[in-house]
Design an enzyme around this catalytic site. Structure first.
Site, PDB file in Angstrom:
ATOM      1  CD  GLU A 273      -1.460  -0.295   3.634  1.00  0.00           C
ATOM      2  OE1 GLU A 273      -2.604  -0.729   3.398  1.00  0.00           O
ATOM      3  OE2 GLU A 273      -1.105   0.062   4.757  1.00  0.00           O
ATOM      4  N   GLY A 275       2.198   4.898  -1.252  1.00  0.00           N
ATOM      5  CA  GLY A 275       1.738   6.137  -1.844  1.00  0.00           C
ATOM      6  C   GLY A 275       2.913   6.915  -2.404  1.00  0.00           C
ATOM      7  CB  CYS A 342       4.042  35.679  10.425  1.00  0.00           C
ATOM      8  SG  CYS A 342       3.385  36.916   9.313  1.00  0.00           S
TER       9      CYS A 342
HETATM   10  C1  LIG Z   1       0.711   6.671   5.001  1.00  0.00           C
HETATM   11  C2  LIG Z   1       0.436   5.220   4.924  1.00  0.00           C
HETATM   12  C3  LIG Z   1       0.786   4.491   3.790  1.00  0.00           C
HETATM   13  C4  LIG Z   1       1.549   5.079   2.644  1.00  0.00           C
HETATM   14  O1  LIG Z   1       2.820   5.483   3.013  1.00  0.00           O
HETATM   15  P1  LIG Z   1       3.838   5.991   1.882  1.00  0.00           P
HETATM   16  O2  LIG Z   1       5.012   6.470   2.660  1.00  0.00           O
HETATM   17  O3  LIG Z   1       3.141   7.099   1.169  1.00  0.00           O
HETATM   18  O4  LIG Z   1       4.121   4.830   0.999  1.00  0.00           O
HETATM   19  C5  LIG Z   1       0.423   3.167   3.734  1.00  0.00           C
HETATM   20  N1  LIG Z   1      -0.235   2.580   4.751  1.00  0.00           N
HETATM   21  C6  LIG Z   1      -0.586   3.236   5.857  1.00  0.00           C
HETATM   22  C7  LIG Z   1      -1.318   2.528   6.922  1.00  0.00           C
HETATM   23  C8  LIG Z   1      -0.258   4.590   5.990  1.00  0.00           C
HETATM   24  O5  LIG Z   1      -0.595   5.238   7.107  1.00  0.00           O
END
Ligand SMILES: *Cc1c(COP(=O)(O)O)cnc(C)c1O
Length: 419
Positions: A273, A275, A342
């Site tokens: 998962e 991102g 600021c």
């Molecule tokens: C933020 C998060 C991700 C993604 O993390 P990246 O650093 O963007 O790959 C995946 N799983 C969980 C549970 C997260 O909190």
């Protein structure tokens, strides 16, 4: 040192875009995003049913989600708003992983209603979710290895992290699920953030494979998939290297052959998962130099501020900066690149060696595609910028307009003050 990070566009392109869309703005490179999705999918193509659930919080824009969906990615959500974004682009059911924590019943309900895979963060939530919304057929648990894992300095020590089940709670928890008639089971962990050492994720898969085997033996529950979490890092600094995704995929595969196949647990799906690795390197914050200032240090003032990109101000994160049109110029000045808040931590770079920057020069702040615009805020009455997509055909499309003062004031009632 010359600039060593390349850009998928040149100064003329950005100048033309800036005539239509005023700076500051975010620009995402569709081609780059698609290529990274394909690299990750190809690295794990040996897994039947592999999926990277894109962490929606990284870049919560439906136009970006549409692209990653077309590349076969799912969505990783932790809030109803993120579920709505997935719904808008047609990500449904088990294409969504709901990995939340400290979750209210209303949010479990929202996740259950769309049929997302619910990933419980605590053993007490088995009963809580069961009583409030009813347990779904498939339930995942988030594991926190605590003192068993200490490798990643960025996310901190797992034993100090608020997330997940202890190991003992996992065994007890799956037993509880079995008794409550749950039919399908999954196991998740997320122990790294912005980790550039691929072997870290291989160790994470070893940890989850081992658990899946022991859970099967001791509880008689067959884990359907393990989710190694997100956290694959990106080379923010020019001297860093990206994680070799192909190598990572083949090393996880070797462990699978060594552990899962002999244990008779094949097929066990492996999912991720991530991102940051998907969109991070493919998004840029474009901003214009509006001022110079020479006091005890030399400053370059730009028209973006920390409200547009808070990572440098919040955790001192490095974001590479290219001065457009001066890619090959000597970086013979040392400046702080600052915004207009600021707050003295409103700096995109501190004592950075850059070429001489004139008023009107355009700067590209690299690696802002994930956790960039999404973390924006409105402190000091600063407005969040537009988001633009550089399409594969070279056209630019606005995928989120810039905020206006009407947006900023929308939650206030001015009637008592004469409207
Ligand atoms: C933020 C998060 C991700 C993604 O993390 P990246 O650093 O963007 O790959 C995946 N799983 C969980 C549970 C997260 O909190």
């Amino acid at each position: 040192m010359p600039n060593t990070k390349s850009l998928p566009f040149d100064e003329a392109t950005i100048k033309a875009i800036a005539e239509k869309y005023p700076t500051p703005f975010y620009l995402y490179d569709e081609k780059g995003i698609r290529e990274t999705c394909r690299q990750l999918n190809s690295a794990f193509s040996w897994v039947d049913g592999f999926r990277n659930y894109f962490a929606v919080k990284a870049t919560p824009n439906p136009h970006i989600l549409q692209i990653v969906k077309e590349e076969g990615l799912g969505g990783d959500c932790s809030s109803p708003a993120e579920l709505t974004l997935c719904d808008k682009v047609g990500l449904h059911g088990e294409e969504i992983m709901f990995t939340s924590n400290n979750t209210p019943a209303s949010e479990y309900k929202a996740a259950k209603d769309v049929g997302a895979v619910i990933n419980l963060d605590d053993i007490s939530h088995i009963d809580y979710a069961d009583k409030t919304v009813g347990l779904p057929e498939l339930v995942s648990f988030r594991y926190n290895p605590g003192p068993a894992r200490t490798g990643n300095v960025i996310i901190g020590n797992p034993s100090e992290a608020k997330y997940g089940f202890t190991e003992a709670q996992l065994f007890e928890g799956y037993e509880m699920l079995k008794q409550r008639g749950v039919k399908r089971f999954a196991l998740h962990t997320m122990v790294a953030s912005n980790e550039l050492d691929g072997s870290f994720f291989v160790e994470t898969s070893r940890m989850l494979f081992d658990l899946a085997i022991r859970i099967q033996k001791q509880v008689g529950v067959r884990i359907e998939f393990v989710n190694l979490g997100g956290g694959i890092g990106i080379p923010y600094r020019p001297e860093e290297s990206p994680v070799d995704l192909a190598k990572l995929g083949s090393e996880v595969r070797a462990l699978y052959e060594e552990m899962i196949v002999p244990a008779g647990l094949d097929p066990l799906r492996v999912v991720l998962e991530n991102g940051r690795v998907i969109t991070g390197p493919h998004g840029y914050l474009i901003t214009e130099c509006i001022h110079h200032k020479h006091i005890y240090r030399d400053y370059v003032g730009v028209d973006a501020c920390m409200a547009n990109l808070m990572r440098p101000g919040m955790y001192g994160a490095y974001h590479h900066i290219t001065v457009l049109g001066k890619e090959d110029a000597a970086a013979d000045r040392k400046v702080d690149v600052v915004g207009s808040l600021c707050e003295n931590n409103d700096k995109f770079a501190i004592e950075r060696e850059l070429p001489a920057i004139e008023r009107g020069d355009l700067l590209a702040i690299h690696d802002a595609g994930a956790h960039g615009h999404a973390m924006g805020f409105q402190y000091n009455g600063k407005l969040r910028s537009a988001e633009l997509l550089l399409q594969e055909n070279g056209d630019v499309r606005q995928i989120r307009r810039a905020e206006t003062y009407d947006d900023y004031f929308a939650t206030l009632d001015f009637a008592p003050f004469g409207g």
